[in-house]
Design a protein around this motif. Structure first.
Motif, mmCIF file in Angstrom:
data_model
loop_
_atom_site.group_PDB
_atom_site.id
_atom_site.type_symbol
_atom_site.label_atom_id
_atom_site.label_comp_id
_atom_site.label_asym_id
_atom_site.label_seq_id
_atom_site.Cartn_x
_atom_site.Cartn_y
_atom_site.Cartn_z
ATOM 1 N N SER A 50 0.568 -0.889 -0.104
ATOM 2 C CA SER A 50 -0.087 0.462 0.028
ATOM 3 C C SER A 50 0.864 0.966 -0.036
ATOM 4 C CB SER A 50 -0.619 -0.115 0.957
ATOM 5 O OG SER A 50 -1.553 -0.636 1.056
ATOM 6 N N GLY A 51 0.635 2.044 -0.824
ATOM 7 C CA GLY A 51 1.091 3.573 -0.761
ATOM 8 C C GLY A 51 2.535 3.174 -1.733
ATOM 9 N N ALA A 52 2.592 1.725 -2.589
ATOM 10 C CA ALA A 52 3.928 2.254 -3.771
ATOM 11 C C ALA A 52 3.163 2.658 -4.796
ATOM 12 C CB ALA A 52 3.851 0.916 -3.999
ATOM 13 N N GLY A 53 2.324 3.520 -5.010
ATOM 14 C CA GLY A 53 1.753 4.297 -5.831
ATOM 15 C C GLY A 53 1.017 3.767 -7.447
ATOM 16 N N LYS A 54 0.991 2.884 -7.478
ATOM 17 C CA LYS A 54 0.072 1.637 -8.075
ATOM 18 C C LYS A 54 -1.730 2.263 -8.583
ATOM 19 C CE LYS A 54 -0.384 -1.955 -5.314
ATOM 20 N NZ LYS A 54 -0.354 -1.335 -3.737
ATOM 21 N N SER A 55 -1.724 3.219 -7.353
ATOM 22 C CA SER A 55 -3.520 3.421 -7.650
ATOM 23 C C SER A 55 -3.065 5.324 -8.836
ATOM 24 C CB SER A 55 -4.151 3.973 -6.317
ATOM 25 O OG SER A 55 -4.686 2.696 -5.629
ATOM 26 N N THR A 56 -2.298 5.036 -8.010
ATOM 27 C CA THR A 56 -1.878 6.812 -8.930
ATOM 28 C C THR A 56 -1.338 6.309 -10.060
ATOM 29 O OG1 THR A 56 -0.637 7.493 -6.815
ATOM 30 C CG2 THR A 56 -0.019 8.885 -8.398
ATOM 31 N N LEU A 57 -0.260 5.477 -10.530
ATOM 32 C CA LEU A 57 -0.419 5.489 -11.505
ATOM 33 C C LEU A 57 -1.816 5.143 -12.375
ATOM 34 C CD1 LEU A 57 2.015 4.281 -14.267
ATOM 35 C CD2 LEU A 57 2.041 1.748 -12.627
ATOM 36 N N LEU A 58 -2.483 4.410 -12.174
ATOM 37 C CA LEU A 58 -3.753 3.839 -12.833
ATOM 38 C C LEU A 58 -4.447 5.222 -13.097
ATOM 39 C CD1 LEU A 58 -5.332 1.211 -10.974
ATOM 40 C CD2 LEU A 58 -3.764 0.859 -13.222
ATOM 41 N N LYS A 59 -4.326 6.116 -12.211
ATOM 42 C CA LYS A 59 -5.463 7.578 -12.218
ATOM 43 C C LYS A 59 -4.797 7.953 -13.526
ATOM 44 C CE LYS A 59 -7.025 7.957 -7.338
ATOM 45 N NZ LYS A 59 -6.768 8.485 -5.773
ATOM 46 N N LEU A 60 -3.359 7.694 -13.249
ATOM 47 C CA LEU A 60 -2.659 8.455 -14.394
ATOM 48 C C LEU A 60 -3.000 8.456 -16.012
ATOM 49 C CD1 LEU A 60 1.093 9.132 -12.646
ATOM 50 C CD2 LEU A 60 -1.038 11.203 -13.214
ATOM 51 N N ILE A 61 -3.085 7.167 -16.145
ATOM 52 C CA ILE A 61 -3.476 6.134 -16.883
ATOM 53 C C ILE A 61 -4.743 6.951 -17.315
ATOM 54 C CG2 ILE A 61 -3.043 4.376 -18.430
ATOM 55 C CD1 ILE A 61 -1.001 3.209 -16.662
ATOM 56 N N SER A 62 -5.746 6.762 -16.572
ATOM 57 C CA SER A 62 -6.948 6.953 -17.121
ATOM 58 C C SER A 62 -7.291 8.544 -17.591
ATOM 59 C CB SER A 62 -8.309 6.752 -16.023
ATOM 60 O OG SER A 62 -7.563 7.005 -14.504
ATOM 61 N N CYS A 63 -6.255 9.235 -17.241
ATOM 62 C CA CYS A 63 -6.593 11.153 -17.066
ATOM 63 C C CYS A 63 -6.996 11.737 -15.730
ATOM 64 C CB CYS A 63 -7.206 11.040 -18.359
ATOM 65 S SG CYS A 63 -6.527 10.856 -19.659
ATOM 66 N N MET A 64 -7.626 11.077 -14.690
ATOM 67 C CA MET A 64 -7.768 11.724 -13.459
ATOM 68 C C MET A 64 -7.017 12.356 -13.046
ATOM 69 S SD MET A 64 -9.822 8.259 -11.068
ATOM 70 C CE MET A 64 -10.165 8.991 -10.629
ATOM 71 N N GLU A 65 -5.525 12.247 -13.320
ATOM 72 C CA GLU A 65 -4.171 13.369 -12.616
ATOM 73 C C GLU A 65 -3.937 13.513 -14.196
ATOM 74 O OE1 GLU A 65 -2.650 11.761 -8.725
ATOM 75 O OE2 GLU A 65 -5.186 11.708 -7.855
ATOM 76 N N ARG A 66 -3.193 14.101 -13.863
ATOM 77 C CA ARG A 66 -1.649 14.464 -14.723
ATOM 78 C C ARG A 66 -0.457 14.656 -13.960
ATOM 79 N NH1 ARG A 66 -2.808 17.489 -19.353
ATOM 80 N NH2 ARG A 66 -5.455 17.287 -19.592
#
Lengths: 295, 260
Positions: free
Chosen positions: B80-96
């Motif tokens: 948890s906290g490794a950045g998995k969710s962040t990477l998915l959010k970046l791929i789905s354009c939820m974040e930049r």
């Protein structure tokens, strides 16, 4: 699913989710249309009454001497230079005397020892039958008093002035209720859409993540405003018609009351009021969508 | 020698060694001029030297690179906290990202306009860790949303939603409000919604976090079927039971960086 079918389905869902607010908005739109149309109807009827009144309205310019036929075209031109009129009649002493005799009827014998010289010659001017010309009667009368040989100008001055003031008051009321209509409908519809947007915040966020297009999200809200406009304004107009039917049966009648013989809007005017209200409701929802939605 | 996970090599999309020449950006420029046909042959998801820092200075991802081919299924693992969710959010354009390049379906996500992002998201089915379902809507309504967004015919929506719910053993609860369900059931609703449209790309964030092993197997079976049907799938998970012994690629994130 066809787009229209979807949008209607979604609009129905929105209405179901906030029916309390929707009813309040409908009520406000209906009431605003009713108030505005009510005063407009009064104004229209006053104008109609003014028309009927002006049928018999004449300005009589009493003269100290008769206008010879050669002079009549010049006088006529002078009058027309100031304002267009419906009719100008030159009345000689003899014609005035004969009219007076007719008016006296059985008692006309009191004039037996008198001659036409007792009656002043006159010019009878019938103004155009619109409010603009009626409201300028005072100026017109002052002008006629300056004609060569004019002794006095007579017309129902006080009555016409009061009528003019009353008409002006109603006109102001119509304008103010029109402003009320615009503000109330625009604000209420915009407010309702805003509430819908806030209530659907989570759903809109998910739709955004699912790649919903702007038209997918916005069209149902636009339809919502449109429907509020259609239902609200039609209801307001229907209420006014019911009120009119009720009042017409009681106020219309013979004699003096005939002056207030009520008439309703023409279908064209009624449709125009409804269409303008619909446009304002749709505009209100469009403004709210632009302002509060992120999609 | 590339690291091997789950029997397949981990292919970093760029040379991320410190001081290495930054040739990837030149390559990207060249690739932008490639024909649409050539785009088909490129990785479906291409993450190049991406860094994401949350305010004030929390580094979620640092110089991360990853290529996922069209039709590939990979597991993104890590604590948890490794950045998995962040990477998915970046791929789905939820974040930049703060730095780096992300391409999905051959298009640089940073350059996409509003309408293009909407089109891209229509091709992505994402099962969120926090589900993001509407509690007052029924299960059916929640799952049908991605198809409704595409104005699919009502009959098709009904058939497909029922099919997916059946696959996840949720068909008997389709008329219940989603808010009345247990967390495990809500998770299945989120997965069903991600899968219902047979999207080109599925991003699943901890899809089995609240599920027992039997249901987890059903979920993986559904993902495998979709993958065999051509969907590219990225599953972020720390549940090793779903990727142990898999023939698919497994990549591991630790403190915002891929590890060997």
């Amino acid at each position: 699913m066809s787009r229209l079918k979807y949008h209607i389905k979604q609009t129905w869902r929105n209405l179901g989710q906030s029916w309390g607010t929707q009813i309040m908005t409908l009520f406000t739109v209906s009431l605003s249309v009713l108030i505005f149309s009510f005063f407009l109807l009064i104004y229209v009827n006053i104008l109609a009454a003014g028309d009927r009144f002006s049928d018999e309205l004449r300005l009589v310019v009493y003269l100290d001497h008769e206008v010879v036929p050669e002079m009549q075209p010049q006088i006529r031109k002078k009058i027309m230079d100031f304002s267009e009129v419906e009719n100008i009649v030159f009345v000689s002493r003899k014609e005035a005397f004969e009219r007076f005799r007719k008016q006296l009827g059985k008692n006309s014998d009191v004039l037996d020892d008198l001659g036409p010289e007792i009656m002043p010659p006159s010019i009878e001017v019938s103004p155009l039958r619109d409010l603009e010309h009626l409201s300028q009667l005072k100026e017109f009368s002052d002008y006629l008093a300056t004609l060569p040989g004019a002794l006095k100008v007579q017309y129902g001055q006080n009555w016409v002035e009061r009528f003019g003031h009353f008409t002006e008051l109603v006109r102001m009321t119509v304008i103010m209720s029109g402003v009320l209509l615009v503000m109330a409908t625009g604000f209420m519809v915009s407010y309702t859409i805003r509430l819908t947007v806030v209530a659907k915040d989570a759903e809109l966020e998910i739709l955004r993540l699912l790649g919903a297009s702007s038209s997918y999200v916005q069209t149902p809200l636009l339809i919502e405003g449109l429907m509020q406009g259609i239902i609200g304004s039609t209801l307001g107009m229907a209420l006014l018609y019911a009120l009119y039917t009720w009042a017409a049966g009681r106020l219309s009648g013979p004699g003096f009351l005939r002056l207030f013989d009520l008439t309703f809007f023409s279908p064209l005017t009624a449709c125009a009021i409804i269409l303008v209200s619909i446009a304002m409701c749709t505009g209100g929802s469009l403004i709210a969508i632009r302002k509060y939605m992120r999609i | 020698m590339p690291a091997v996970h789950g029997g397949r090599p981990f292919r970093p999309a760029a040379d991320v060694r410190p001081g290495a020449p930054d040739t990837d950006f030149d390559n990207k420029v060249r690739l932008h001029f490639m024909s649409e046909q050539n785009r088909e042959n490129r990785p479906f998801v291409d993450v190049v030297k991406v860094t994401k820092v949350y305010s004030p200075d929390i580094v979620a991802l640092q110089d991360v690179s990853l290529s996922v081919d069209r039709g590939e299924m990979i597991f993104l693992t890590g604590m948890s906290g490794a950045g998995k969710s962040t990477l998915l959010k970046l791929i789905s354009c939820m974040e930049r990202p703060n730095k780096g390049l992300i391409e999905v379906a051959g298009r640089d996500t940073a350059k996409l306009k509003k309408g293009e992002i909407q089109e891209l998201r229509q091709q992505i089915g994402m099962a969120y860790q926090d589900f993001k379902i509407l509690p007052r809507h029924t299960v059916f309504q929640n799952v049908a949303m991605p198809m409704e967004v595409l104005y699919r015919p009502g009959r098709e929506i009904k058939e497909r939603v029922n099919e997916v719910l059946e696959a996840l053993r949720m068909d008997h609860k389709k008329n219940l409000p989603a808010g009345k369900l247990s967390r495990g059931e809500q998770q299945r609703v989120a997965i069903a919604r991600a899968a219902v449209n047979r999207p080109a790309l599925i991003l699943a964030d901890e899809p089995t976090g609240n599920l027992d092993s039997e249901i987890s197997t059903l979920v993986m079976k559904l993902f495998t079927e979709l993958n065999e049907g051509g969907s590219t799938i990225i599953i972020a998970t720390h549940d090793s039971s779903i990727y142990e012994g898999t023939s698919h690629r497994v990549v591991r994130l630790e403190h915002g960086m891929f590890t060997a």
